[in-house]
Design a protein around this motif. Sequence first.
Motif, PDB file in Angstrom:
ATOM      1  N   GLU A 114     -20.060 -38.661  -1.344  1.00  0.00           N
ATOM      2  CA  GLU A 114     -21.555 -37.728  -1.640  1.00  0.00           C
ATOM      3  C   GLU A 114     -21.839 -36.702  -0.313  1.00  0.00           C
ATOM      4  O   GLU A 114     -21.289 -37.100   0.835  1.00  0.00           O
ATOM      5  N   PRO A 115     -22.787 -36.425  -0.437  1.00  0.00           N
ATOM      6  CA  PRO A 115     -23.879 -34.691   0.578  1.00  0.00           C
ATOM      7  C   PRO A 115     -24.053 -36.159   1.470  1.00  0.00           C
ATOM      8  O   PRO A 115     -24.873 -36.343   1.917  1.00  0.00           O
ATOM      9  N   LEU A 171     -29.822 -37.120   8.613  1.00  0.00           N
ATOM     10  CA  LEU A 171     -29.622 -38.172   9.021  1.00  0.00           C
ATOM     11  C   LEU A 171     -28.568 -38.619   9.652  1.00  0.00           C
ATOM     12  O   LEU A 171     -28.069 -39.487   9.512  1.00  0.00           O
ATOM     13  N   VAL A 172     -28.933 -37.226  10.086  1.00  0.00           N
ATOM     14  CA  VAL A 172     -28.124 -37.186  11.893  1.00  0.00           C
ATOM     15  C   VAL A 172     -28.435 -37.033  12.750  1.00  0.00           C
ATOM     16  O   VAL A 172     -29.642 -35.865  13.095  1.00  0.00           O
ATOM     17  N   PRO A 193     -17.216 -36.624   9.761  1.00  0.00           N
ATOM     18  CA  PRO A 193     -18.613 -35.662   8.987  1.00  0.00           C
ATOM     19  C   PRO A 193     -19.990 -35.392  10.110  1.00  0.00           C
ATOM     20  O   PRO A 193     -20.690 -34.302   9.569  1.00  0.00           O
ATOM     21  N   ARG A 194     -20.505 -36.333  10.174  1.00  0.00           N
ATOM     22  CA  ARG A 194     -21.554 -35.780  10.968  1.00  0.00           C
ATOM     23  C   ARG A 194     -21.046 -35.006  12.575  1.00  0.00           C
ATOM     24  O   ARG A 194     -21.870 -34.079  12.781  1.00  0.00           O
ATOM     25  N   SER A 232     -19.341 -35.493   2.873  1.00  0.00           N
ATOM     26  CA  SER A 232     -18.697 -37.355   3.614  1.00  0.00           C
ATOM     27  C   SER A 232     -17.220 -37.386   3.173  1.00  0.00           C
ATOM     28  O   SER A 232     -17.085 -37.613   1.635  1.00  0.00           O
ATOM     29  N   ASP A 233     -16.345 -37.697   4.438  1.00  0.00           N
ATOM     30  CA  ASP A 233     -15.063 -38.451   3.705  1.00  0.00           C
ATOM     31  C   ASP A 233     -14.871 -39.659   3.794  1.00  0.00           C
ATOM     32  O   ASP A 233     -14.145 -40.401   3.601  1.00  0.00           O
TER      33      ASP A 233
END
Length: 170
Positions: free
Chosen positions: A50-51, A56-57, A110-111, A157-158
Motif C-alpha cells: 500500500e502507499p 504518516l511519517v 520506506p519511511r 511500502s514493502d
Amino acid sequence: MTSAFRAVVLAVAAAVFVFGGVTGFRLLTSSADTAEPAPTCTNKTVKKGEPLDSNLVTVNVFNASNRSGLANRVTINLQTDGFLGGTIGNSESATKPNRVAILTNDPRDPRVRLVARQFKDKVTYREPDITVEDGVIVIVGDNYSGLRSKAPTRITSDREITACVPTVLP
C-alpha cells in the motif's frame, strides 16, 4: 435619594454578597472534576504494497551546522510537504555530515527512503547514536542545500507499518 431606594440598593448588594460568598465557598471546597486524558494520537496501519504517505511519517531534524535555526527551517519545509514534525534541535550526535545524514538501522525502511528523497543533497546513512521517541532522524550540516522541488510525498511500502497520527481535538 429616598430612604426606600437606599434600602432596595442595600438589599440587592447584600444578596449579591451572600450569593458570591456561598458560590465562592462551594468552589473552594469542591473536588476537581478530572476526566480521562484524551489520546494524543490514533494508530494507522499501512500494509505491505500500500502507499505510505508523508502525513504518516514523523521527521526529527537536528542541526550540526553553524547556521542558526537550520533544523527549524528544514522541519517547516518538510511539514509543507505533509511530513509530521518531530523533535527539533542542535545535534548531540557524533555524526557531523557535510550535507545531510539520516540515522537509521535500516536504510531500506520506506519511511527513511521517503524522507531521503526530499533532499537535493546525497544522503548518508549512519547508525543511530541519539534516541528520539519516534520517527526518522535527520541531521543537517554546514553545506546543506535544501529540499528538492516536487519531491515524492508517497512511496509503496514493502512492509506493514503502524504510525501514530496526531489526534485533532475540537
